[in-house]
Design a protein around this motif. Structure first.
Motif, PDB file in Angstrom:
ATOM      1  N   UNK A   1       0.672  -0.912  -0.017  1.00 44.64           N
ATOM      2  CA  UNK A   1       0.247   0.234  -0.079  1.00 44.64           C
ATOM      3  C   UNK A   1       0.907   1.171  -0.081  1.00 44.64           C
ATOM      4  N   UNK A   2       0.381   2.103  -0.371  1.00 45.64           N
ATOM      5  CA  UNK A   2       0.924   3.956  -0.878  1.00 45.64           C
ATOM      6  C   UNK A   2       0.312   4.766  -0.672  1.00 45.64           C
ATOM      7  N   UNK A   3       0.966   5.554   0.645  1.00 38.52           N
ATOM      8  CA  UNK A   3      -0.554   6.998   0.539  1.00 38.52           C
ATOM      9  C   UNK A   3       0.804   8.504  -0.171  1.00 38.52           C
ATOM     10  N   UNK A 132       7.492  -3.744  -9.691  1.00 41.36           N
ATOM     11  CA  UNK A 132       7.199  -1.882  -9.002  1.00 41.36           C
ATOM     12  C   UNK A 132       8.135  -0.762  -8.095  1.00 41.36           C
ATOM     13  N   UNK A 133       7.387  -0.431  -7.646  1.00 42.11           N
ATOM     14  CA  UNK A 133       8.198   0.700  -7.151  1.00 42.11           C
ATOM     15  C   UNK A 133       8.582   0.504  -5.464  1.00 42.11           C
ATOM     16  N   UNK A 134       7.844  -0.104  -5.200  1.00 42.73           N
ATOM     17  CA  UNK A 134       7.967  -0.173  -3.548  1.00 42.73           C
ATOM     18  C   UNK A 134       9.044  -1.216  -3.073  1.00 42.73           C
ATOM     19  N   UNK A 135      10.477  -1.716  -3.841  1.00 47.78           N
ATOM     20  CA  UNK A 135      11.379  -2.344  -3.538  1.00 47.78           C
ATOM     21  C   UNK A 135      12.953  -1.033  -3.228  1.00 47.78           C
ATOM     22  N   UNK A 136      13.450  -1.718  -2.795  1.00 41.21           N
ATOM     23  CA  UNK A 136      15.322  -0.988  -3.376  1.00 41.21           C
ATOM     24  C   UNK A 136      15.929  -2.407  -4.326  1.00 41.21           C
TER      25      UNK A 136
END
Length: 208
Positions: A1-3, A132-136
């Motif tokens: 989830x992101x905000x 996706x962008x929710x990683x390193x």
């Protein structure tokens, strides 16, 4: 989830706006970290040393809020959890990019790691099904110890995914140390936040 978070009222708004004007807003540092206890723990428990330090790293990453910020369509977003997109080697000396979902529990994280490792070893795909962008991004470079490191840069100054690289473990003064390189977009992350990451990472590494 992101905000989404409001950049206009962010205390780093001017910093964000300044670094977003640069062609390459990334900066990088390399730090030697002590992995003596972690290495012994991995060997005595017959688990992957890579999985162990990657889990410790991701625990630290998920502790520092700025490492969970991303730029998407010129807006700022904060993710509640960050995964590891790590390189995993194949027997033919190529590699694939993984997407390992983070879990605070090591056994759960290790199961995610093993599943991704098996997928990569049994395929020829470079990229994971999930990307996706929710990683390193994490690169394992176990063949040599380094004191500096440069990541590739595609030229997109809105790229906001941190990069990490882990080098060869060597013995220093009777201890085992490993170089860890961190590259981050200065629009979102300052040296202070990188310091918080290493402080947390090093603390976790001593708990084994």
């Amino acid at each position: 989830m992101k905000k989404e978070f409001d950049i206009t009222h962010w205390n780093r708004r001017q910093h964000f706006e300044h670094f977003m004007t640069l062609v390459d807003p990334f900066f990088a540092v390399t730090v030697q970290v002590d992995v003596t206890e972690l290495y012994a723990h991995a060997k005595s428990n017959n688990v992957s040393f890579f999985a162990c330090y990657l889990h410790a790293c991701m625990e630290a990453i998920n502790t520092v809020e700025n490492f969970k910020l991303r730029i998407e369509n010129d807006k700022g977003y904060s993710y509640d959890q960050i995964a590891a997109s790590a390189t995993i080697a194949r027997p033919d000396n190529t590699y694939g990019f993984s997407f390992i979902h983070y879990a605070k529990d090591f056994n759960t994280f290790n199961a995610n790691f093993i599943k991704e490792r098996e997928r990569i070893i049994n395929s020829e795909e470079l990229f994971p099904p999930v990307n996706s962008n929710d990683c390193v991004y994490c690169s394992a470079i176990p063949w040599f110890n380094f004191t500096g490191h440069k990541e590739t840069f595609a030229g997109n100054h809105r790229d906001s995914i941190p990069r990490l690289a882990f080098g060869k473990v060597v013995k220093q003064n009777g201890r085992l140390v490993m170089p860890v390189a961190v590259s981050v977009n200065h629009a979102l992350v300052d040296g202070y936040h990188v310091g918080l990451f290493f402080e947390c990472f090093k603390e976790i590494l001593t708990k084994f």
